[in-house]
Write a protein that holds these residues in place. Sequence first.
Motif, PDB file in Angstrom:
ATOM      1  N   GLY A 168     -41.933  -7.281   3.395  1.00 56.82           N
ATOM      2  CA  GLY A 168     -42.818  -8.441   3.311  1.00 56.82           C
ATOM      3  C   GLY A 168     -42.698  -9.138   1.972  1.00 56.82           C
ATOM      4  N   ALA A 169     -41.478  -9.226   1.466  1.00 54.09           N
ATOM      5  CA  ALA A 169     -41.261  -9.682   0.095  1.00 54.09           C
ATOM      6  C   ALA A 169     -41.536 -11.161  -0.125  1.00 54.09           C
ATOM      7  N   ALA A 170     -41.550 -11.967   0.929  1.00 54.84           N
ATOM      8  CA  ALA A 170     -41.763 -13.406   0.751  1.00 54.84           C
ATOM      9  C   ALA A 170     -43.226 -13.802   0.866  1.00 54.84           C
ATOM     10  N   GLY A 171     -44.113 -12.838   1.125  1.00 54.54           N
ATOM     11  CA  GLY A 171     -45.527 -13.137   1.270  1.00 54.54           C
ATOM     12  C   GLY A 171     -46.238 -13.282  -0.063  1.00 54.54           C
ATOM     13  N   GLY A 172     -47.555 -13.431   0.008  1.00 49.38           N
ATOM     14  CA  GLY A 172     -48.340 -13.711  -1.183  1.00 49.38           C
ATOM     15  C   GLY A 172     -48.254 -12.641  -2.248  1.00 49.38           C
ATOM     16  N   VAL A 173     -48.309 -11.368  -1.859  1.00 48.28           N
ATOM     17  CA  VAL A 173     -48.152 -10.277  -2.825  1.00 48.28           C
ATOM     18  C   VAL A 173     -46.681 -10.075  -3.165  1.00 48.28           C
ATOM     19  N   ALA A 291     -46.841 -22.547  -1.222  1.00 43.39           N
ATOM     20  CA  ALA A 291     -46.280 -22.962   0.058  1.00 43.39           C
ATOM     21  C   ALA A 291     -46.939 -24.225   0.577  1.00 43.39           C
ATOM     22  N   SER A 292     -48.270 -24.310   0.457  1.00 40.59           N
ATOM     23  CA  SER A 292     -49.011 -25.469   0.967  1.00 40.59           C
ATOM     24  C   SER A 292     -50.342 -25.577   0.239  1.00 40.59           C
ATOM     25  N   THR A 293     -50.836 -26.805   0.131  1.00 39.97           N
ATOM     26  CA  THR A 293     -52.195 -27.035  -0.357  1.00 39.97           C
ATOM     27  C   THR A 293     -52.943 -27.854   0.687  1.00 39.97           C
ATOM     28  N   PHE A 294     -54.242 -27.616   0.773  1.00 38.61           N
ATOM     29  CA  PHE A 294     -55.087 -28.302   1.739  1.00 38.61           C
ATOM     30  C   PHE A 294     -56.396 -28.712   1.079  1.00 38.61           C
ATOM     31  N   PRO A 295     -56.981 -29.829   1.491  1.00 41.02           N
ATOM     32  CA  PRO A 295     -58.344 -30.130   1.059  1.00 41.02           C
ATOM     33  C   PRO A 295     -59.312 -29.193   1.763  1.00 41.02           C
ATOM     34  N   ILE A 299     -59.921 -26.447   5.993  1.00 42.50           N
ATOM     35  CA  ILE A 299     -59.922 -25.004   5.767  1.00 42.50           C
ATOM     36  C   ILE A 299     -59.466 -24.243   7.006  1.00 42.50           C
ATOM     37  N   ARG A 300     -59.849 -24.682   8.185  1.00 43.16           N
ATOM     38  CA  ARG A 300     -59.440 -23.952   9.392  1.00 43.16           C
ATOM     39  C   ARG A 300     -57.926 -23.968   9.556  1.00 43.16           C
ATOM     40  N   THR A 301     -57.319 -25.125   9.341  1.00 39.13           N
ATOM     41  CA  THR A 301     -55.854 -25.235   9.449  1.00 39.13           C
ATOM     42  C   THR A 301     -55.176 -24.344   8.410  1.00 39.13           C
ATOM     43  N   ALA A 302     -55.710 -24.333   7.205  1.00 44.43           N
ATOM     44  CA  ALA A 302     -55.138 -23.521   6.131  1.00 44.43           C
ATOM     45  C   ALA A 302     -55.197 -22.039   6.470  1.00 44.43           C
ATOM     46  N   VAL A 303     -56.326 -21.589   7.000  1.00 40.67           N
ATOM     47  CA  VAL A 303     -56.481 -20.174   7.316  1.00 40.67           C
ATOM     48  C   VAL A 303     -55.608 -19.787   8.506  1.00 40.67           C
ATOM     49  N   GLU A 304     -55.497 -20.657   9.487  1.00 31.83           N
ATOM     50  CA  GLU A 304     -54.599 -20.381  10.618  1.00 31.83           C
ATOM     51  C   GLU A 304     -53.165 -20.193  10.132  1.00 31.83           C
ATOM     52  N   LEU A 305     -52.725 -21.047   9.219  1.00 33.81           N
ATOM     53  CA  LEU A 305     -51.371 -20.932   8.689  1.00 33.81           C
ATOM     54  C   LEU A 305     -51.219 -19.640   7.897  1.00 33.81           C
ATOM     55  N   HIS A 310     -46.432 -15.937   8.056  1.00 36.80           N
ATOM     56  CA  HIS A 310     -45.039 -16.372   7.955  1.00 36.80           C
ATOM     57  C   HIS A 310     -44.850 -17.374   6.815  1.00 36.80           C
ATOM     58  N   VAL A 311     -45.815 -17.426   5.913  1.00 39.41           N
ATOM     59  CA  VAL A 311     -45.762 -18.368   4.799  1.00 39.41           C
ATOM     60  C   VAL A 311     -44.941 -17.770   3.667  1.00 39.41           C
ATOM     61  N   HIS A 312     -44.082 -18.582   3.068  1.00 38.57           N
ATOM     62  CA  HIS A 312     -43.265 -18.131   1.943  1.00 38.57           C
ATOM     63  C   HIS A 312     -43.951 -18.564   0.651  1.00 38.57           C
ATOM     64  N   GLY A 313     -44.848 -17.731   0.155  1.00 35.47           N
ATOM     65  CA  GLY A 313     -45.596 -18.077  -1.044  1.00 35.47           C
ATOM     66  C   GLY A 313     -47.091 -18.088  -0.777  1.00 35.47           C
ATOM     67  N   LYS A 314     -47.819 -18.887  -1.542  1.00 37.66           N
ATOM     68  CA  LYS A 314     -49.278 -18.894  -1.493  1.00 37.66           C
ATOM     69  C   LYS A 314     -49.809 -20.209  -0.915  1.00 37.66           C
ATOM     70  N   ILE A 315     -50.990 -20.117  -0.307  1.00 38.11           N
ATOM     71  CA  ILE A 315     -51.703 -21.291   0.186  1.00 38.11           C
ATOM     72  C   ILE A 315     -52.935 -21.498  -0.676  1.00 38.11           C
ATOM     73  N   VAL A 316     -53.148 -22.738  -1.082  1.00 38.83           N
ATOM     74  CA  VAL A 316     -54.238 -23.067  -2.009  1.00 38.83           C
ATOM     75  C   VAL A 316     -55.099 -24.178  -1.430  1.00 38.83           C
ATOM     76  N   ILE A 317     -56.404 -24.014  -1.563  1.00 38.52           N
ATOM     77  CA  ILE A 317     -57.357 -25.071  -1.227  1.00 38.52           C
ATOM     78  C   ILE A 317     -57.619 -25.886  -2.486  1.00 38.52           C
ATOM     79  N   ASP A 318     -57.364 -27.193  -2.401  1.00 35.32           N
ATOM     80  CA  ASP A 318     -57.528 -28.098  -3.543  1.00 35.32           C
ATOM     81  C   ASP A 318     -58.932 -28.693  -3.476  1.00 35.32           C
ATOM     82  N   LEU A 319     -59.822 -28.214  -4.345  1.00 33.34           N
ATOM     83  CA  LEU A 319     -61.211 -28.682  -4.342  1.00 33.34           C
ATOM     84  C   LEU A 319     -61.374 -30.029  -5.031  1.00 33.34           C
ATOM     85  N   GLN A 320     -60.343 -30.499  -5.713  1.00 38.87           N
ATOM     86  CA  GLN A 320     -60.418 -31.811  -6.351  1.00 38.87           C
ATOM     87  C   GLN A 320     -60.394 -32.924  -5.309  1.00 38.87           C
TER      88      GLN A 320
END
Length: 327
Positions: A168-173, A291-295, A299-305, A310-320
Amino acid sequence: MKEPSVGTPAISGRAVQFEQFGGPEALSVREVPVPQAGPGQLRVRVTAAGLNPMDWFMTSDAQTAARFGLSLPCGFGTDYAGVVDQVGDGVSDFVPGDRVFGGALSRAVADYVVVDDMGTIVAGGEVHRTPDGVDDRTAATLTIAGRTAAAALAVVTPRAGETVLIGGAAGGVGVFAVQLARLAGARVIGTGSPSSADALRALGAEPVVYGDGLVDRVHALAPAGVNAVMDLHGTDTAQAARELGVPDERITTIAAQLDGITPANGATAPEGALGEIADLAAAGRLRVPIASTFPIEQIRTAVELQAARHVHGKIVIDLQQGRPRDQ
């Protein structure tokens, strides 16, 4: 209590909440009163919140949530980064305007979070200074994944010249574990899907496809053998490690357990590991692929992804995004 030096204090803010435990469909964005910092606490105006598998795992049902001390109504997300905008009595280490990051169990995806000056992720939330050279999106990915990777490395202790297999080397950890093992001087073979091969090479790992035949594929890449193994997805890589002759004391898992193998998690990371990881990021020696940022509204779309794993990297919620100007 010290108030922010600039701007008009907000009276409400957005927060992701559960009114019932479940999957992404149970998440809602609510307007809630802005929390106030009490004695020994500080309030952070959150700019970014990183997602982790533990976020949706521990809120998936009431029984699991209870194991983590969570009850309804409940927030969501743990990793955050932002700016201090209020400090309570007795806080001397931080002032309004300081850039910070840390963890607040299941309440980080919100415009504001209150954390204890001397707390922990589980008890009161924790806070650290964000080093110069680390942007907020990156800072918001460090706490859970960085500590977990450091804990896994502490179990298997990769050394210069050794070969390490990471499942699982391409995941968040994984993105942290690969780079930390490489910084220790080890050769890294990382499992992933065919689509993750380029991402793994960019991190310094040699990619290998997971699934049936993994032992043969790893042996072809490393005929002299593998010295240590970190399974960051389940148990398949750990079981393959045994077939490859790796001793149990040099195998670890983070998402499942096997008899005889020492598991790792963020709570078992060496003291000071998170600060060292942040400093490596500031120095440009460790990078975090976003991998992706979401407003927050998505949040639902971000969590589903994120939950698809299968995400290569991290997903971040942009609160700005979408924040009123006076906040």
